[in-house]
Design a protein around this motif. Structure first.
Motif, PDB file in Angstrom:
ATOM      1  N   UNK A 705       0.955  -0.930  -0.121  1.00 43.89           N
ATOM      2  CA  UNK A 705       0.225   0.051  -0.109  1.00 43.89           C
ATOM      3  C   UNK A 705       0.830   1.472   0.046  1.00 43.89           C
ATOM      4  N   UNK A 706       0.200   2.210  -0.510  1.00 44.84           N
ATOM      5  CA  UNK A 706       1.021   3.738  -0.527  1.00 44.84           C
ATOM      6  C   UNK A 706       1.300   4.014   0.853  1.00 44.84           C
ATOM      7  N   UNK A 707       2.473   4.610   1.244  1.00 41.39           N
ATOM      8  CA  UNK A 707       2.815   4.673   2.616  1.00 41.39           C
ATOM      9  C   UNK A 707       3.714   6.062   2.786  1.00 41.39           C
ATOM     10  N   UNK A 708       4.400   6.142   1.598  1.00 40.89           N
ATOM     11  CA  UNK A 708       5.357   7.418   1.728  1.00 40.89           C
ATOM     12  C   UNK A 708       4.676   8.685   1.004  1.00 40.89           C
ATOM     13  N   UNK A 709       5.530   9.885   1.109  1.00 44.47           N
ATOM     14  CA  UNK A 709       4.704  11.092   0.508  1.00 44.47           C
ATOM     15  C   UNK A 709       5.194  11.016  -0.885  1.00 44.47           C
ATOM     16  N   UNK A 710       5.744  10.312  -1.633  1.00 43.02           N
ATOM     17  CA  UNK A 710       6.034  10.420  -2.968  1.00 43.02           C
ATOM     18  C   UNK A 710       5.377   8.969  -3.558  1.00 43.02           C
ATOM     19  N   UNK A 711       4.596   8.393  -2.740  1.00 41.16           N
ATOM     20  CA  UNK A 711       3.929   7.072  -3.229  1.00 41.16           C
ATOM     21  C   UNK A 711       2.775   7.434  -4.352  1.00 41.16           C
ATOM     22  N   UNK A 712       2.269   8.669  -4.082  1.00 40.39           N
ATOM     23  CA  UNK A 712       1.290   9.230  -4.970  1.00 40.39           C
ATOM     24  C   UNK A 712       1.665   9.211  -6.388  1.00 40.39           C
ATOM     25  N   UNK A 713       2.944   9.720  -6.599  1.00 34.94           N
ATOM     26  CA  UNK A 713       3.460   9.411  -8.006  1.00 34.94           C
ATOM     27  C   UNK A 713       4.212   8.041  -8.460  1.00 34.94           C
ATOM     28  N   UNK A 714       4.681   7.717  -7.372  1.00 33.37           N
ATOM     29  CA  UNK A 714       5.624   6.399  -7.561  1.00 33.37           C
ATOM     30  C   UNK A 714       4.832   5.280  -7.837  1.00 33.37           C
ATOM     31  N   UNK A 715       3.501   5.108  -7.053  1.00 35.04           N
ATOM     32  CA  UNK A 715       2.781   4.029  -7.096  1.00 35.04           C
ATOM     33  C   UNK A 715       1.562   4.372  -8.085  1.00 35.04           C
ATOM     34  N   UNK A 716       0.971   5.381  -7.939  1.00 35.32           N
ATOM     35  CA  UNK A 716      -0.336   5.742  -8.307  1.00 35.32           C
ATOM     36  C   UNK A 716      -0.484   6.783  -9.495  1.00 35.32           C
ATOM     37  N   UNK A 717       0.638   7.420  -9.833  1.00 32.34           N
ATOM     38  CA  UNK A 717       0.927   8.238 -10.958  1.00 32.34           C
ATOM     39  C   UNK A 717      -0.412   9.410 -10.887  1.00 32.34           C
ATOM     40  N   UNK A 718      -0.457   9.921  -9.744  1.00 30.85           N
ATOM     41  CA  UNK A 718      -1.438  10.954  -9.381  1.00 30.85           C
ATOM     42  C   UNK A 718      -1.229  12.372 -10.176  1.00 30.85           C
TER      43      UNK A 718
END
Length: 817
Positions: A705-718
């Motif tokens: 699951x997304x956990x870190x501040x940059x996971x929005x881009x790193x995992x979800x391409x937000x």
């Protein structure tokens, strides 16, 4: 629907795709250190080193394979006394000569001039020259060595020459009978017994011991070595229980053979009661129970109770008590998530809560049993250091979070009157109790800890005077107790406490401070001096705000307080890694102007992180990327040469340029947003430039699951999604809109993946509800529908539908099974 294998290749959606990836930079730490696999603050040597090989360690058979006494030293000391020579000279001749010199010594005829110059003035050699009887024995012993000491080789198992040993044993028996000097007679008998034993002639070996060694009046360590051989023969002759008893006697009498005796005791496979049948004295019974206690890796009170009942003054009691405390530490102290060590790093503790509670209750019950024993040890005062009992009771109470009780136990003691190791342990426990206040968020002056923290520094610096130049050696870590204690305090207690108080920057300082074991550093780059846990914390948890806080703390290094102590540790290290990370945090938050400023502070020759190409060679050992290239498929990732690559610094500058152009050149803003969206999309785990915002990559990134501040881009391409939407909205070109819509479909797909079960992908489990939902969500991807119905006549659509098999699946869907 097309095959799962083909579907899985599109956009690097599925887990199986990542196993075929050229480069993986696995998010894992190093090997488990056998001396550092659980959190411990109770030093295993506080009762001395007499039984240090038997300190608790579940990772290796023994905590140390080195006996606390040296057989060569002991034997040389006995010979030196016998001949009135220097012990060092005996040691040199008996144990430190090369094979060529050994040959000369075996054939030594009294002509000293034939020997090497280094031995001609040797007092032992000169004594042998004057006294022919010791020389004769020495030459006989040397002739036995090649027969007994056959090197083991798994690929070429050379058997011992039993015939030659039997002959040598008969020769030794005659020499034993003939020898008049008791010192030499004992040693002849030992060599004879030894030859018989290794020749497999155990009846003769047993008889030699009983006739010539058991009855000897000489006080010598050789009698213990001979007893070990005798025990082995007794075992071979069919009485393993008596053999176990005899090995326990060697364990007690000969510290230079203690490890061997311990192992041989267990090789007999005898139950404790079997060995006890032969024990007559309390001391013998205590040693048998102690050996069984040392061999028990599970928590237990029986052995220590038995030893204390038989020999309450024996150091065995203290050693066994410390072992039980260390077991409780392993069972009850949980490593904090930010600094897991040992198995806890690799495996999360997600077992059945009821089972965990039940196990914890069992461990707490054992804790109370051990504490009661410790109090008994302290109050009865039969044990030479009853203070150990009080310290143990205090520490166990602290472990149980009964801090007032722990403080009351400590109040009984006068630290300045304690032996050094107990005094050190007192200070550690006192520190832990005081730190509980900050851990709980109570009103507390952290500077009350400062004197003890400075003391801890001096202790660990003393353990680490020399910095290693080569590979990390776990054996060197066994005695680094203060280093582990200091690190554990900073990373398991202080850093989490600061996090709970909302001060991530200070937590990061504490993590670094915990790792710096050397007073001065040979290599002072930031990440080179951090443990994997600290690097992981810094690189994943720190935000621009945290880095700003750290920059402020760096200016407070001169203060005579805890903040100054922590900051001065960070200031020992060069700034390049610091500002590189600082800039990276701004990349993650798309503050490109500030990222440019931070990267400008990094040295010109600094090498920015590029992951290893595990399958490359020559100049192709690293992976380089350009996030501004356009791709239809995520897999295989498109990498570039080093010369064509984009670093974090150049990436920040170009993104800043594009960002400014979206404002200054509004006519072409759609294109700029599209380029920015492409670039930030490629910094996701699915892209070719993930290492511009992340420091590691794993095939499991899409399953966590997304956990870190940059996971929005790193995992979800937000952010990419938001910018593609802007680019599409600002454009009137249908083909350009088709590109944006296609990429929006890919961005949405990354979010769909995060809700799925990746194991279903790998095993193709069509019954799994998350698998079915995943397939349904992908076929109902609204952007793919838009692409099909609104842009099917565009040139891009024709290219994408032919290259992208997933889009092809959507265009011509088949009935799902």
């Amino acid at each position: 629907m097309k095959t799962f294998k083909k579907l899985s290749l599109i956009f690097s959606v599925f887990l199986i795709t990542f196993f075929g990836e050229i480069a993986v930079n696995l998010a894992c730490g190093g090997e488990i250190d056998p001396y550092d696999y659980y959190i411990s603050y109770f030093h295993n040597d506080i009762e001395g080193d007499e039984y240090s090989p038997f300190a608790y360690n579940q990772m290796v058979y023994l905590n140390s394979e080195t006996d606390v006494e040296s057989e060569p030293e002991i034997n040389s000391r006995e010979w030196a006394k016998f001949l009135d020579v220097k012990k060092e000279d005996v040691l040199k001749v008996m144990y430190k000569t090369d094979s060529a010199t050994d040959v000369k010594l075996v054939n030594f005829d009294g002509n000293i001039s034939q020997l090497p110059d280094s031995l001609q003035q040797n007092s032992f050699i000169q004594a042998l020259d004057k006294r022919k009887a010791p020389l004769k024995y020495y030459q006989f012993a040397k002739s036995c060595e090649p027969l007994a000491n056959v090197a083991f080789n798994l690929w070429d198992a050379t058997p011992r020459d039993t015939t030659a040993m039997a002959t040598k044993a008969q020769e030794g028996l005659k020499l034993t009978v003939a020898e008049k000097d008791d010192f030499l007679k004992l040693r002849y008998a030992y060599q004879t017994e030894r030859m018989f034993h290794f020749a497999g002639m155990h009846t003769e070996s047993k008889s030699t011991y009983e006739t010539y060694i058991k009855t000897s009046k000489v006080n010598s360590a050789v009698k213990g070595w001979a007893l070990a051989l005798y025990a082995g023969s007794i075992r071979r002759l069919g009485n393993p229980e008596e053999a176990a008893f005899l090995f326990s006697k060697v364990f007690a009498s000969n510290p230079e053979r203690r490890i061997q005796a311990y192992k041989n005791y267990f090789y007999t496979s005898s139950p404790v009661q079997g060995a006890l049948k032969y024990a007559k004295t309390n001391n013998e019974k205590a040693n048998i129970w102690a050996i069984n206690g040392f061999g028990n890796s599970d928590s237990g009170i029986e052995s220590i109770n038995k030893v204390y009942s038989y020999e309450p003054k024996s150091q065995l009691n203290g050693t066994l008590l410390v072992r039980e405390v260390n077991k409780l530490e392993q069972d009850l102290i949980e490593a904090n998530d930010i600094a897991k060590i040992g198995y806890n790093y690799y495996f999360s503790d997600s077992g059945n809560p009821k089972y965990k509670d039940s196990l914890k209750n069992v461990n707490l019950k054992h804790l109370n049993e051990i504490r009661n024993f410790a109090v008994k040890l302290a109050t009865e005062k039969k044990y030479p250091q009853p203070e150990l009992g009080t310290l143990t009771a205090a520490y166990l109470s602290c472990m149980e979070n009964k801090d007032i009780v722990a403080s009351n136990y400590l109040a009984i003691l006068k630290p300045d009157k304690l032996p050094e190791r107990l005094r050190d342990q007192y200070h550690i426990i006192d520190l832990l109790i005081k730190a509980k206040n900050i851990k709980k968020g109570n009103a507390f002056n952290e500077n009350d800890l400062l004197p003890t923290l400075k003391w801890l520094d001096e202790k660990r610096f003393a353990e680490n005077k020399n910095q290693p130049n080569g590979q990390y050696d776990y054996d060197d870590q066994a005695d680094k107790r203060f280093s582990r204690t200091t690190r554990n305090f900073y990373q398991q207690i202080l850093a989490p406490a600061y996090l709970n108080l909302g001060d991530t920057a200070k937590a990061a300082l504490a993590m670094v401070k915990g790792d710096l074991n050397y007073k001065t550093l040979k290599e002072n780059s930031l990440f080179q001096n951090m443990s994997y846990q600290s690097i992981n914390f810094w690189q994943k948890n720190l935000s621009p705000k945290s880095m700003q806080g750290l920059a402020i703390y760096k200016t407070k290094a001169a203060g005579n307080d805890v903040t100054g102590l922590l900051a001065s540790a960070l200031n020992q290290l060069k700034n390049d890694d610091f500002y590189e990370l600082y800039g990276t945090t701004y990349l993650r938050t798309h503050q490109y102007d500030k990222a440019v400023q931070m990267f400008a502070k990094v040295s010109a020759g600094y090498k920015y992180f590029a992951p290893e190409n595990w399958y490359g060679d020559g100049e192709n050992t690293k992976l380089y990327a350009n996030p501004f290239i356009e791709t239809i498929n995520d897999f295989p990732k498109k990498y570039v040469t080093a010369k064509a690559s984009i670093t974090k610094k150049t990436f920040a500058a170009e993104m800043l340029r594009l960002q400014k152009l979206t404002v200054s050149d509004k006519k072409n803003a759609a294109l700029y947003y599209y380029k920015m969206a492409n670039a930030v999309y490629q910094t996701g785990y699915f892209g070719n430039s993930w290492f511009l915002i992340s420091y590691d990559w794993s095939s499991y990134d899409n399953s966590n699951p997304a956990k870190y501040v940059y996971d929005g881009d790193y995992k979800k391409a937000q952010t990419a999604k938001a910018w593609y939407l802007k680019a599409r909205a600002l454009s009137t070109n249908a083909d350009f809109k088709a590109k944006c819509t296609f990429m929006l479909a890919k961005c949405l797909q990354k979010q769909i993946i995060m809700n799925a079960n990746p194991l279903s992908f790998y095993y193709y489990d069509k019954k799994d509800i998350k698998w079915r939902n995943f397939i349904k969500a992908n076929y109902n991807n609204p952007y793919l529908k838009e692409l099909r119905f609104n842009y099917s006549k565009t040139p891009f659509y024709a290219v994408a539908s032919s290259e992208c098999s997933y889009l092809g699946d959507f265009i011509k869907p088949k009935t799902q099974n």
